[in-house]
Design an enzyme around this catalytic site. Structure first.
Site, PDB file in Angstrom:
ATOM      1  N   LEU A  68      12.411   3.599  70.391  1.00 26.00           N
ATOM      2  CA  LEU A  68      11.640   2.237  70.118  1.00 26.00           C
ATOM      3  C   LEU A  68      10.215   2.399  70.592  1.00 26.00           C
ATOM      4  O   LEU A  68       9.802   3.048  71.439  1.00 26.00           O
ATOM      5  CB  LEU A  68      12.072   1.286  71.193  1.00 26.00           C
ATOM      6  CG  LEU A  68      11.755  -0.233  71.077  1.00 26.00           C
ATOM      7  CD1 LEU A  68      12.277  -0.872  70.184  1.00 26.00           C
ATOM      8  CD2 LEU A  68      11.940  -0.847  72.536  1.00 26.00           C
ATOM      9  N   CYS A  69       9.227   1.758  69.765  1.00 29.11           N
ATOM     10  CA  CYS A  69       8.108   1.650  70.061  1.00 29.11           C
ATOM     11  C   CYS A  69       7.493   0.279  69.747  1.00 29.11           C
ATOM     12  O   CYS A  69       8.190  -0.720  69.689  1.00 29.11           O
ATOM     13  CB  CYS A  69       6.949   2.645  69.611  1.00 29.11           C
ATOM     14  SG  CYS A  69       7.067   2.652  67.505  1.00 29.11           S
ATOM     15  N   ARG A  70       6.174   0.225  69.455  1.00 33.04           N
ATOM     16  CA  ARG A  70       5.672  -1.381  69.161  1.00 33.04           C
ATOM     17  C   ARG A  70       6.169  -1.654  67.739  1.00 33.04           C
ATOM     18  O   ARG A  70       6.565  -2.700  67.475  1.00 33.04           O
ATOM     19  CB  ARG A  70       4.238  -1.175  69.230  1.00 33.04           C
ATOM     20  CG  ARG A  70       3.715  -2.848  69.348  1.00 33.04           C
ATOM     21  CD  ARG A  70       2.170  -2.874  69.420  1.00 33.04           C
ATOM     22  NE  ARG A  70       1.650  -2.769  68.090  1.00 33.04           N
ATOM     23  CZ  ARG A  70       1.507  -3.970  67.237  1.00 33.04           C
ATOM     24  NH1 ARG A  70       1.860  -5.124  67.634  1.00 33.04           N
ATOM     25  NH2 ARG A  70       1.036  -3.813  66.057  1.00 33.04           N
TER      26      ARG A  70
END
Lengths: 204, 289
Positions: A68-70
């Site tokens: 998960l990231c932005r």
């Protein structure tokens, strides 16, 4: 060599707590500001060593890993690292935490620096300040020194348009490496939904 | 040397790490389970198997066969799920022969010798010091690492070292030594024994207390990392200083919440013992601890 798969953000709700791990690879500042409320681990992309990460958390090679990231770009880079290290069960959460928030996955409400009381301004604002400053500097130097400096303003302007359209910001990626964005939380941590050891007097 | 694969399971309520150890490289599908947890609620006396079931599901999903259900020591802060796991997965329950001393120590407090035999027959097997055994194709041995309790042992399986509470991660230190039979001097000697293992061996700890360092729970440090960074017992710490710091740290420590049920159940290899009209009991000795 098998690749990673990409899952829609709404499927985060289906990931079990046991025998799977969600890894948020954003910077400490971003993680501190807003994060998943469900159990997950946090390890910034540039510090991530997949084998070391998995071993120290007692996870085996086949444990499903969800990155998960932005917005999804850094999660893909992290997934490449896991695949290169030989992990077979690697997934990218499409659209990152932004998409998670958009489709009802529980996310903490944004609050910059509130957790530690440190006043670090958000990455978004850092980008605006840096881009604005570069445009001003480019214009001033272009007027007084050499018209060539107008190119700087032109480049920044074009970059902002590109970032707006693609939602990929090179400047933000560079800024995440700045020391003040790393100091926010020392190293990596994990968030466990359970209340944590509540029995007084452990064995340490 | 065949190196084991290790899957750790962290119980956040008691901060305990349980492990399943096997080898992907071996033709057999044998595994060992180390230091399992049976959930227990002190106030209601209710047990639950949520923690143990995660482990059962993992072993079954992997198609592993439990060969051993091991304990590093008689835990004082959580109940072992060894009996439940044996029912679900099979395997032999085993612990060090040194627990005979612990059985004797607590006999005068609980008087449970009718369903807690002092000869340790409630366990399928009692290891001698330095005894070698195998987990499928993996070579294993047990060494005596007392201090936290007189019967603490460490299982060395391939290059993985399961130390129980003899040492914790570098930023946490070592196990407390203020339980009956505990000894800071013994604990120091045990840490030297462990630090003498090869630098690249993986030390897996029995608990982790990450809230002290603002990080998530982790289970492993290499021997080299422990040598250079363990806050209480790194290579540079002398015997006298360790003992002084350990005793200082143990001053006025709380008794673990689950001490009394843990001891009674763990000394019976995970059983709640004899019943009256189908009801099993935990004894609470008054003014004895």
């Amino acid at each position: 060599m098998s690749g990673y798969t990409v899952i829609p953000a709404a499927d985060v709700k289906k990931i079990p707590d046991a025998n799977a791990v969600i890894v948020d690879v954003r910077t400490p500042l971003e993680h501190q500001t807003q994060r998943l409320l469900r159990p997950h681990e946090h390890m910034p992309l540039d510090l991530l060593n997949p084998k070391d990460f998995m071993l120290r958390r007692g996870l085996d090679r086949e444990t499903p890993v969800y990155l998960l990231c932005r917005g999804g770009t850094r999660a893909r880079a992290a997934a490449e690292k896991f695949i290169a290290a030989g992990y077979p069960n690697v997934h990218v959460i499409e659209g990152g935490i932004v998409a998670c928030e958009g489709c009802g996955v529980e996310v903490s409400s944004a609050q910059a620096g509130a957790a530690t009381g440190t006043k670090i301004i958000s990455l978004e604002r850092q980008v605006r300040i840096a881009a604005g400053a570069l445009v001003v500097v480019g214009s001033i130097l272009g007027y007084f020194l050499s018209p060539a400096f107008y190119l700087l303003s032109l480049l920044v302007g074009a970059g902002l348009v590109y970032a707006g359209i693609t939602d990929r910001c090179g400047m933000a990626l560079v800024l995440t490496k700045a020391p003040w964005n790393k100091a926010a939380a020392a190293g990596a941590c994990s968030i466990i939904a359970a209340p944590g050891p509540k029995s007084p007097g452990g064995c340490a | 040397m065949l190196k084991p694969d290790v899957r750790g399971f962290f119980d956040p309520v008691t901060a305990t790490w349980s492990y399943v150890v096997w080898s992907e490289g071996a033709a057999d599908k044998k595994c060992a389970v180390i230091d399992s947890v049976l959930d227990y609620d002190m106030a209601s006396g209710r047990t639950a198997t949520g923690s143990a079931d995660k482990l059962v599901a993992f072993v079954k999903q992997k198609g592993l066969q439990a060969e051993w259900i091991l304990e590093t020591h008689i835990h004082a802060d959580h109940l072992t799920a060894s009996r439940y796991l044996k029912e679900k997965l099979g395997g032999k329950t085993a612990i060090s022969r040194h627990i005979l001393e612990v059985l004797k120590t607590w006999q005068s407090v609980f008087h449970n010798e009718k369903d807690t035999p002092l000869d340790g027959q409630q366990f399928d097997y009692l290891f001698k010091d330095d005894e070698t055994f195998s987990v499928g194709a993996l070579e294993a041995r047990i060494i005596h690492t007392p201090g936290h309790t007189p019967a603490d042992t460490t299982y060395i399986i391939g290059d993985a070292v399961f130390v129980g509470d003899a040492m914790f991660l570098p930023d946490v230190g070592t196990g407390r030594c203020d339980f009956p039979g505990g000894s800071a001097a013994d604990s120091y000697a045990s840490t030297r024994k462990l630090l003498a293992l090869p630098d690249d061996y993986r030390m897996y700890v029995g608990h982790d207390y990450p809230q002290k360092s603002n990080r998530g729970p982790l289970c492993l440090a290499t021997i080299a990392e422990q040598k250079s960074a363990n806050i209480l017992a790194n290579q540079g710490v002398g015997r006298d200083i360790f003992i002084k710091n350990r005793i200082e740290a143990d001053k006025d420590k709380d008794v673990p919440l689950l001490l009394l049920p843990s001891l009674q159940v763990n000394l019976r290899a995970g059983s709640f013992g004899s019943s009256v009209e189908g009801v099993q009991y935990i004894k609470i000795p008054v003014d004895k601890i």
